[in-house]
Design a protein around this motif. Structure first.
Motif, PDB file in Angstrom:
ATOM      1  N   ARG A   1       0.747  -7.016 -13.868  1.00 33.69           N
ATOM      2  CA  ARG A   1       0.050  -7.122 -12.590  1.00 33.69           C
ATOM      3  C   ARG A   1       0.198  -8.526 -12.000  1.00 33.69           C
ATOM      4  O   ARG A   1       0.417  -8.700 -10.800  1.00 33.69           O
ATOM      5  CB  ARG A   1      -1.441  -6.803 -12.755  1.00 33.69           C
ATOM      6  N   MET A   2       0.086  -9.553 -12.868  1.00 36.87           N
ATOM      7  CA  MET A   2       0.217 -10.929 -12.388  1.00 36.87           C
ATOM      8  C   MET A   2       1.614 -11.165 -11.790  1.00 36.87           C
ATOM      9  O   MET A   2       1.762 -11.796 -10.747  1.00 36.87           O
ATOM     10  CB  MET A   2      -0.059 -11.901 -13.542  1.00 36.87           C
ATOM     11  N   TRP A   3       2.624 -10.637 -12.473  1.00 36.57           N
ATOM     12  CA  TRP A   3       3.991 -10.780 -11.971  1.00 36.57           C
ATOM     13  C   TRP A   3       4.120 -10.091 -10.609  1.00 36.57           C
ATOM     14  O   TRP A   3       4.702 -10.644  -9.664  1.00 36.57           O
ATOM     15  CB  TRP A   3       4.964 -10.171 -12.979  1.00 36.57           C
ATOM     16  N   ALA A   4       3.578  -8.886 -10.502  1.00 40.11           N
ATOM     17  CA  ALA A   4       3.673  -8.139  -9.241  1.00 40.11           C
ATOM     18  C   ALA A   4       2.948  -8.872  -8.116  1.00 40.11           C
ATOM     19  O   ALA A   4       3.421  -8.900  -6.970  1.00 40.11           O
ATOM     20  CB  ALA A   4       3.095  -6.735  -9.424  1.00 40.11           C
ATOM     21  N   VAL A   5       1.802  -9.490  -8.421  1.00 43.42           N
ATOM     22  CA  VAL A   5       1.062 -10.229  -7.393  1.00 43.42           C
ATOM     23  C   VAL A   5       1.888 -11.427  -6.911  1.00 43.42           C
ATOM     24  O   VAL A   5       2.013 -11.673  -5.706  1.00 43.42           O
ATOM     25  CB  VAL A   5      -0.309 -10.695  -7.938  1.00 43.42           C
ATOM     26  N   ALA A   6       2.484 -12.163  -7.863  1.00 45.93           N
ATOM     27  CA  ALA A   6       3.281 -13.333  -7.475  1.00 45.93           C
ATOM     28  C   ALA A   6       4.469 -12.911  -6.618  1.00 45.93           C
ATOM     29  O   ALA A   6       4.783 -13.552  -5.604  1.00 45.93           O
ATOM     30  CB  ALA A   6       3.749 -14.088  -8.717  1.00 45.93           C
TER      31      ALA A   6
ATOM     32  N   ALA B   1      -7.450  -2.505  -5.099  1.00 45.56           N
ATOM     33  CA  ALA B   1      -6.019  -2.374  -5.358  1.00 45.56           C
ATOM     34  C   ALA B   1      -5.569  -3.269  -6.505  1.00 45.56           C
ATOM     35  O   ALA B   1      -4.463  -3.116  -7.009  1.00 45.56           O
ATOM     36  CB  ALA B   1      -5.222  -2.709  -4.101  1.00 45.56           C
ATOM     37  N   ALA B   2      -6.434  -4.221  -6.903  1.00 42.29           N
ATOM     38  CA  ALA B   2      -6.074  -5.096  -8.009  1.00 42.29           C
ATOM     39  C   ALA B   2      -6.463  -4.483  -9.354  1.00 42.29           C
ATOM     40  O   ALA B   2      -6.178  -5.052 -10.389  1.00 42.29           O
ATOM     41  CB  ALA B   2      -6.759  -6.451  -7.852  1.00 42.29           C
TER      42      ALA B   2
ATOM     43  N   MET C   1      -6.421  -1.921 -12.588  1.00 42.76           N
ATOM     44  CA  MET C   1      -5.291  -1.423 -13.360  1.00 42.76           C
ATOM     45  C   MET C   1      -4.787  -0.130 -12.757  1.00 42.76           C
ATOM     46  O   MET C   1      -5.560   0.775 -12.429  1.00 42.76           O
ATOM     47  CB  MET C   1      -5.721  -1.195 -14.811  1.00 42.76           C
ATOM     48  N   LEU C   2      -3.485  -0.025 -12.597  1.00 44.31           N
ATOM     49  CA  LEU C   2      -2.888   1.174 -12.015  1.00 44.31           C
ATOM     50  C   LEU C   2      -2.492   2.140 -13.122  1.00 44.31           C
ATOM     51  O   LEU C   2      -1.840   1.756 -14.085  1.00 44.31           O
ATOM     52  CB  LEU C   2      -1.615   0.804 -11.258  1.00 44.31           C
ATOM     53  N   THR C   3      -2.888   3.377 -12.985  1.00 40.68           N
ATOM     54  CA  THR C   3      -2.369   4.392 -13.884  1.00 40.68           C
ATOM     55  C   THR C   3      -1.104   4.976 -13.252  1.00 40.68           C
ATOM     56  O   THR C   3      -0.805   4.738 -12.081  1.00 40.68           O
ATOM     57  CB  THR C   3      -3.394   5.520 -14.085  1.00 40.68           C
ATOM     58  N   VAL C   4      -0.366   5.730 -14.038  1.00 41.70           N
ATOM     59  CA  VAL C   4       0.832   6.395 -13.508  1.00 41.70           C
ATOM     60  C   VAL C   4       0.450   7.281 -12.332  1.00 41.70           C
ATOM     61  O   VAL C   4       1.139   7.330 -11.305  1.00 41.70           O
ATOM     62  CB  VAL C   4       1.516   7.215 -14.617  1.00 41.70           C
ATOM     63  N   GLU C   5      -0.690   7.971 -12.465  1.00 39.45           N
ATOM     64  CA  GLU C   5      -1.133   8.862 -11.386  1.00 39.45           C
ATOM     65  C   GLU C   5      -1.490   8.066 -10.125  1.00 39.45           C
ATOM     66  O   GLU C   5      -1.171   8.480  -8.999  1.00 39.45           O
ATOM     67  CB  GLU C   5      -2.341   9.675 -11.870  1.00 39.45           C
ATOM     68  N   ASP C   6      -2.136   6.898 -10.305  1.00 38.70           N
ATOM     69  CA  ASP C   6      -2.440   6.038  -9.148  1.00 38.70           C
ATOM     70  C   ASP C   6      -1.156   5.660  -8.422  1.00 38.70           C
ATOM     71  O   ASP C   6      -1.093   5.678  -7.195  1.00 38.70           O
ATOM     72  CB  ASP C   6      -3.146   4.744  -9.595  1.00 38.70           C
ATOM     73  N   GLY C   7      -0.147   5.277  -9.188  1.00 40.65           N
ATOM     74  CA  GLY C   7       1.115   4.877  -8.593  1.00 40.65           C
ATOM     75  C   GLY C   7       1.771   6.017  -7.841  1.00 40.65           C
ATOM     76  O   GLY C   7       2.312   5.826  -6.740  1.00 40.65           O
ATOM     77  N   ARG C   8       1.702   7.204  -8.411  1.00 38.20           N
ATOM     78  CA  ARG C   8       2.281   8.370  -7.734  1.00 38.20           C
ATOM     79  C   ARG C   8       1.571   8.621  -6.409  1.00 38.20           C
ATOM     80  O   ARG C   8       2.212   8.868  -5.380  1.00 38.20           O
ATOM     81  CB  ARG C   8       2.163   9.608  -8.650  1.00 38.20           C
ATOM     82  N   ARG C   9       0.242   8.524  -6.424  1.00 39.81           N
ATOM     83  CA  ARG C   9      -0.533   8.750  -5.198  1.00 39.81           C
ATOM     84  C   ARG C   9      -0.222   7.684  -4.148  1.00 39.81           C
ATOM     85  O   ARG C   9      -0.124   7.971  -2.955  1.00 39.81           O
ATOM     86  CB  ARG C   9      -2.030   8.747  -5.511  1.00 39.81           C
ATOM     87  N   LEU C  10      -0.046   6.449  -4.626  1.00 34.55           N
ATOM     88  CA  LEU C  10       0.227   5.358  -3.697  1.00 34.55           C
ATOM     89  C   LEU C  10       1.560   5.584  -2.970  1.00 34.55           C
ATOM     90  O   LEU C  10       1.655   5.454  -1.744  1.00 34.55           O
ATOM     91  CB  LEU C  10       0.255   4.043  -4.487  1.00 34.55           C
ATOM     92  N   TRP C  11       2.574   5.956  -3.715  1.00 35.32           N
ATOM     93  CA  TRP C  11       3.887   6.161  -3.098  1.00 35.32           C
ATOM     94  C   TRP C  11       3.915   7.443  -2.278  1.00 35.32           C
ATOM     95  O   TRP C  11       4.638   7.529  -1.277  1.00 35.32           O
ATOM     96  CB  TRP C  11       4.986   6.133  -4.146  1.00 35.32           C
TER      97      TRP C  11
ATOM     98  N   TYR D   1      -2.462  -7.745  -2.858  1.00 34.68           N
ATOM     99  CA  TYR D   1      -2.784  -6.838  -3.958  1.00 34.68           C
ATOM    100  C   TYR D   1      -2.254  -5.432  -3.710  1.00 34.68           C
ATOM    101  O   TYR D   1      -1.827  -4.745  -4.643  1.00 34.68           O
ATOM    102  CB  TYR D   1      -4.296  -6.806  -4.183  1.00 34.68           C
ATOM    103  N   LEU D   2      -2.277  -4.993  -2.455  1.00 36.77           N
ATOM    104  CA  LEU D   2      -1.744  -3.667  -2.165  1.00 36.77           C
ATOM    105  C   LEU D   2      -0.230  -3.650  -2.386  1.00 36.77           C
ATOM    106  O   LEU D   2       0.319  -2.718  -2.987  1.00 36.77           O
ATOM    107  CB  LEU D   2      -2.098  -3.275  -0.726  1.00 36.77           C
ATOM    108  N   LEU D   3       0.444  -4.703  -1.919  1.00 36.56           N
ATOM    109  CA  LEU D   3       1.884  -4.800  -2.172  1.00 36.56           C
ATOM    110  C   LEU D   3       2.168  -4.877  -3.667  1.00 36.56           C
ATOM    111  O   LEU D   3       3.127  -4.279  -4.158  1.00 36.56           O
ATOM    112  CB  LEU D   3       2.460  -6.029  -1.462  1.00 36.56           C
ATOM    113  N   ALA D   4       1.336  -5.619  -4.392  1.00 37.34           N
ATOM    114  CA  ALA D   4       1.527  -5.725  -5.840  1.00 37.34           C
ATOM    115  C   ALA D   4       1.378  -4.366  -6.503  1.00 37.34           C
ATOM    116  O   ALA D   4       2.143  -4.006  -7.405  1.00 37.34           O
ATOM    117  CB  ALA D   4       0.534  -6.727  -6.428  1.00 37.34           C
ATOM    118  N   ALA D   5       0.390  -3.601  -6.064  1.00 39.96           N
ATOM    119  CA  ALA D   5       0.187  -2.262  -6.629  1.00 39.96           C
ATOM    120  C   ALA D   5       1.407  -1.382  -6.355  1.00 39.96           C
ATOM    121  O   ALA D   5       1.854  -0.627  -7.234  1.00 39.96           O
ATOM    122  CB  ALA D   5      -1.078  -1.641  -6.036  1.00 39.96           C
ATOM    123  N   LEU D   6       1.968  -1.492  -5.154  1.00 36.20           N
ATOM    124  CA  LEU D   6       3.172  -0.721  -4.834  1.00 36.20           C
ATOM    125  C   LEU D   6       4.341  -1.161  -5.709  1.00 36.20           C
ATOM    126  O   LEU D   6       5.112  -0.333  -6.206  1.00 36.20           O
ATOM    127  CB  LEU D   6       3.526  -0.909  -3.352  1.00 36.20           C
ATOM    128  N   ARG D   7       4.457  -2.464  -5.917  1.00 41.35           N
ATOM    129  CA  ARG D   7       5.559  -2.969  -6.730  1.00 41.35           C
ATOM    130  C   ARG D   7       5.427  -2.513  -8.169  1.00 41.35           C
ATOM    131  O   ARG D   7       6.410  -2.127  -8.808  1.00 41.35           O
ATOM    132  CB  ARG D   7       5.589  -4.498  -6.675  1.00 41.35           C
TER     133      ARG D   7
END
Lengths: 172, 179
Positions: A23-28, A101-102, A104-114, B9-15
């Protein structure tokens, strides 16, 4: 799993890295940093945790604290890159942001987001895919790919993210 | 391009969900290795803000310039961080904490850093100063002036720790200095 930070042993530390490092990497990277600068932003957050262990009052929120600190450091590095000399000192330790949105994302969360991204109209669908998958792309590059004025990229991106957030809210 | 927090954070979640940008192994390894950098019971000395106005002017109680490492050159007073093209002058950062003032002057050279500094007030007998990087440390036993120096340090993260007999260790906040 709650953490007793004062008693944090190396195994617990490695668990923190495994749980929150992605998550930290994705935020950066979401802050537009290249890989070298993103690595510095992430390491800055871990070193701030090393410095701050005794003062962290809420171990359950250490993940949010790490994400918030990474974002602050990433913004500072971005400002320094653009020539802001006031951004060169280490950032103050921030209070954790509270952003769903910060979490923890589950696989299902990610699917819903996309799925929500795919439900957006153009140009949002293509713009967000570009921003997410090519984080180093500047506004000029995105403007060329999207055939839109460069001054429209930022406002359009913000508008698209708001629409995405609204869609995700409706979906809950 | 620095988005506000909710956008980031939303972009991070997408990434994260896209899974197209995994954490590089070196980043995860450095994060795990940071555990060894803890100083239990230590006090963090925080950087003092720079004064505005005169270039290089500083707030704080700086009285004497710190020792200059061999090979150091140029003027004092430029801030830490990434140098501009052709710039090779030392950058000075002052820290305070645990009853100590620690001045650290860093010179970015091709391939390495040189560090010089001074701790005030004078440290008691038996004290040592550790110039720390994530992978190596240099230990110095300061003279009465409190000055110290180390050369040939790698670019990147840096902290100075003052170990005093019978008292809490005081360590500066970690700084990242790269060319």
């Amino acid at each position: 799993m709650p953490y007793e930070l004062d008693l944090l042993d190396e195994t617990a530390w490695r668990d923190l890295v495994d749980r929150f490092g992605h998550r930290m990497w994705a935020v950066a990277r979401a802050c537009g940093l290249d890989t070298a600068d993103a690595a510095d932003a992430v390491q800055a957050a871990w070193l701030r945790l090393v410095e701050s262990l005794p003062s962290i009052r809420d171990p359950d929120r250490v993940g949010a604290w790490l994400a918030t600190t990474t974002r602050h450091e990433a913004v500072r590095i971005g400002r320094r890159r653009s020539g802001d000399r006031h951004a060169e000192l280490p950032a103050e330790i921030p209070a954790p942001d509270t952003d769903p949105a910060a979490a923890m994302l589950t696989v299902e969360d990610g699917r819903r987001l996309w799925a929500a991204v795919d439900a957006l109209p153009e140009p949002c669908r293509t713009l967000l895919r570009l921003v997410v998958t090519v984080p180093e792309a500047g506004y000029a590059q995105i403007a060329r790919r999207m055939a839109m004025p460069i001054g429209s990229v930022g406002p359009t991106r913000m508008r698209c993210l708001r629409r995405l957030r609204a869609l995700m809210g409706d979906d809950r | 391009m620095n988005p506000p927090s909710d956008e980031a954070y939303l972009l991070a979640a997408l990434r994260m969900a896209a899974g197209t940008d995994p954490v590089p192994p070196g980043v995860a390894a450095d994060a795990r290795a940071a555990y060894a950098l803890r100083l239990p019971g230590g006090v963090t000395a925080v950087p003092l803000p720079r004064a505005t106005g005169r270039p290089g002017a500083r707030s704080g109680a700086r009285r004497e310039p710190p020792a200059r490492p061999p090979g150091g050159a140029g003027e004092r007073g430029a801030p830490p961080g990434r140098p501009r093209a052709g710039e090779n002058e030392p950058r000075l950062v002052s820290f305070a904490g645990g009853g100590l003032a620690i001045d650290v002057e860093i010179t970015v050279c091709d391939g390495h850093l040189d560090v010089a500094g001074q701790v005030r007030p004078a440290l008691p007998a038996g004290s040592r100063i550790e110039i720390r990087t994530p992978r190596l440390s240099e230990v110095r036993f300061p003279a009465g002036s409190g000055e110290f120096a180390a050369t040939g340090l790698p670019h990147g993260w840096l902290s100075v720790a003052c170990h005093r007999p019978g008292q809490a260790t005081v360590a500066t906040r970690w700084l990242c200095v790269r060319p």
